[in-house]
Design an enzyme around this catalytic site. Structure first.
Site, mmCIF file in Angstrom:
data_model
loop_
_atom_site.group_PDB
_atom_site.id
_atom_site.type_symbol
_atom_site.label_atom_id
_atom_site.label_comp_id
_atom_site.label_asym_id
_atom_site.label_seq_id
_atom_site.Cartn_x
_atom_site.Cartn_y
_atom_site.Cartn_z
ATOM 1 N N CYS A 127 0.837 -1.201 0.000
ATOM 2 C CA CYS A 127 0.000 0.000 0.000
ATOM 3 C C CYS A 127 0.873 1.253 0.000
ATOM 4 C CB CYS A 127 -0.976 -0.039 1.173
ATOM 5 S SG CYS A 127 -2.341 1.138 1.005
ATOM 6 N N HIS A 131 -3.500 -5.015 -0.458
ATOM 7 C CA HIS A 131 -3.092 -5.605 0.823
ATOM 8 C C HIS A 131 -3.140 -7.134 0.719
ATOM 9 C CE1 HIS A 131 -2.986 -2.026 3.511
ATOM 10 N NE2 HIS A 131 -3.792 -1.529 2.593
ATOM 11 N N GLU A 138 -2.003 -9.318 2.644
ATOM 12 C CA GLU A 138 -2.115 -9.990 3.941
ATOM 13 C C GLU A 138 -3.541 -10.393 4.293
ATOM 14 O OE1 GLU A 138 -1.890 -5.490 4.744
ATOM 15 O OE2 GLU A 138 -0.867 -6.959 3.485
#
Length: 534
Positions: A381, A508, A510
């Protein structure tokens, strides 16, 4: 008929209700049931999107773009499901919706009150969580503790659900602290008894107690709690402190928690097969190798601000047979003079997301160090945006290059606001949020990480984008845009192919990582870090 399980907390907050709810969700899923889960947060904010990470930890984003509580990350990782906007409900969101209906005249001139209008809106969110996912079981966790003023409408809605759908379709689980007094050498049950008394005073009789404790309680304590709290002795479940949170579902199963739930709700489901989960936990607890990752962030004092990043790194470590030792590096403290000594021991460097000016120059120094010293680096990001800025300054020699967010007067706005955001003044809910496709460049490190897929879908949370006016200058110096939006307008992934691993993503990754399936870009990064450590 959908079954509803409500998880409340007593005595103290942060007692682990979310882990208990997620663990139960995993057990029920492994019984072949379709499970969804939601979090009720009694604060007045619409969502945590504009809250400081120091206040609330990370903001977790769902596929459909909801900015939610970090507990939803636990839910998704434990149960391996993708949640939606109905999975996080706040007081602010409910009141906002009710007031909007009142202004539109949808209540036909009625006096709008907490009961029935607020409680009905809350019950609607519970039922929508079921209908939008076609789930067999909905688990709802209520934030805070019983006795909090702001929780009262939520608990009243939970009480009413029993009458609405029938007692066989509702179960109440109350999680409390069982303190151990070392001086007296005994556990104290009174806080739990008083908490249950408070809950019963609101019309809710818990069907199960989950007691958080540092030491095994013993059957005598369980019998005492069962007697005074009016629950079956076998329905008093210990939640002991563990070395790793992924042990909790196994501990709950060993005490028969999921069977008790199925019996109460009259769910005819086979026993949960936790073989794969148990093997994963055993592997986590017995990793022999360690890889050091420097996490360069601005909120490092509160590790929960990067919870999903940390979990994704751990999952990737598991996939690479290595434990992850995170070196928490405060970006505010990094300078050109000290960055080499501070990051010298890192096998890999990750620069995660964030908002605002503070710490950005330190992050740029970390990115420059990784690039010039060929240390594996993953940017996420804001980390991707700063990767572009660092390259512009030190390779393209565009002095003063910056993001229009950080320096509106910069001569070289490498990162600029999306055109459709220019006139927006409100901060909340105005980001590019949720799941979007990313087209990968064949032969790139990003494409290799994702098994040479042509397109991947990942979640986003940002307002600014790479300014494509500079694209040709970057590419002329070997900077590769290895992931773009399908229309080629938005730059999603960047990399330097001549480095061991120097990749940054606007999205993102994750949020997609699971303990039994590490997110691919994170896993490729950790693989490179492991190789770098040799």
């Amino acid at each position: 008929m959908t079954k509803y399980i409500f998880v409340t907390g007593g005595v103290v907050s942060s007692i682990g209700k979310g882990i208990v709810a997620a663990s139960l969700g995993r057990l029920l899923k492994n019984r072949g049931l379709k499970v969804t889960i939601q979090k009720f947060d009694p604060y007045i904010n619409i969502d945590p999107g504009t809250m400081s990470p120091y206040q609330h930890g990370e903001v977790y984003v769902t596929d459909d773009g909801a900015e939610t509580d970090l507990d939803l990350g636990h839910y998704e990782r434990f149960i391996d499901i993708n949640l939606n906007k109905y999975s996080n409900v706040t007081t602010g969101k409910i009141y906002s919706e009710v007031l909007r209906k009142e202004r539109k005249g949808e209540y036909l001139g009625a006096t709008v009150q907490v009961i029935p209008h607020i409680t009905d809106a809350l019950k609607d969110k519970i039922k929508r969580a079921a209908t939008t996912t076609d789930s067999d079981v909905v688990i709802t966790e209520v934030g805070g503790t019983v006795g909090d003023i702001e929780s009262l409408p939520f608990l009243e809605a939970l009480r009413q659900m029993k009458a609405d759908v029938g007692s066989d379709n509702v179960m109440y689980i109350h999680t409390t602290l069982l303190p151990y007094l070392k001086a007296a050498g005994e556990m104290k049950t009174k806080p739990t008894q008083h908490s249950v008394k408070e809950l019963r005073g609101l019309g809710i009789q818990p069907n199960m107690l989950v007691i958080r404790t540092e030491e095994p309680a013993g059957q005598g304590i369980k019998n005492k709690l069962a007697q005074f709290c009016d629950v079956a002795p076998e329905a008093v479940i210990e939640s002991l402190d563990v070395e790793h949170i992924y042990q909790v579902p196994l501990n709950m199963q060993a005490q028969g928690m999921d069977q008790i739930v199925c019996d109460h709700l009259k769910l005819n489901a086979p026993a949960a097969d936790m073989t794969e989960w148990s093997a994963m936990v055993d592997k986590v607890l017995n990793l022999k190798k360690t890889t050091k990752i420097a996490l360069v962030g601005k909120y490092v004092e509160l590790h929960d601000a990067y919870l999903s990043v940390v979990e994704a790194l751990k999952h990737s470590g598991l996939a690479n047979d290595t434990a992850i030792d995170i070196d928490w590096v405060n970006a505010n403290d990094l300078t050109a003079e000290n960055v080499a000594s501070r990051l010298a021991d890192a096998d890999g460097i990750i620069v995660p997301g964030g908002f605002g000016q503070r710490g950005t120059e330190g992050k740029i120094q970390a990115i420059r160090y990784a690039r010039e010293n060929d240390v594996p680096m993953l940017g996420v990001c804001l980390g991707m945006q700063l990767t572009c800025i660092e390259f512009a300054r030190h390779v393209l020699h565009l002095d003063g290059a910056n993001s229009a967010e950080l320096d509106p007067e910069t001569q070289y706005p490498i990162i600029d606001i999306m055109r459709d955001q220019i006139d927006i003044e409100d901060m909340g809910g105005t980001l590019r949020l949720g799941l979007y496709p990313c087209k990968l460049k064949p032969g790139s490190k990003a494409a290799a990480a994702y098994g040479n897929q042509e397109v991947v879908q990942r979640r986003h949370r940002h307002r600014y984008e790479f300014n494509t006016k500079f694209r040709e200058q970057f590419e002329a110096e070997g900077f590769v845009f290895s992931g773009v939006s399908p229309d080629n307008r938005l730059m999603e992934v960047v990399e330097l192919p001549d480095k061991k691993f120097f990749v940054a993503a606007q999205y993102h990754p994750e949020y997609h990582s699971r303990p039994n399936h590490a997110e691919e870009l994170y896993s490729a990064f950790v693989t490179a870090a492991v190789e770098n450590a040799k």
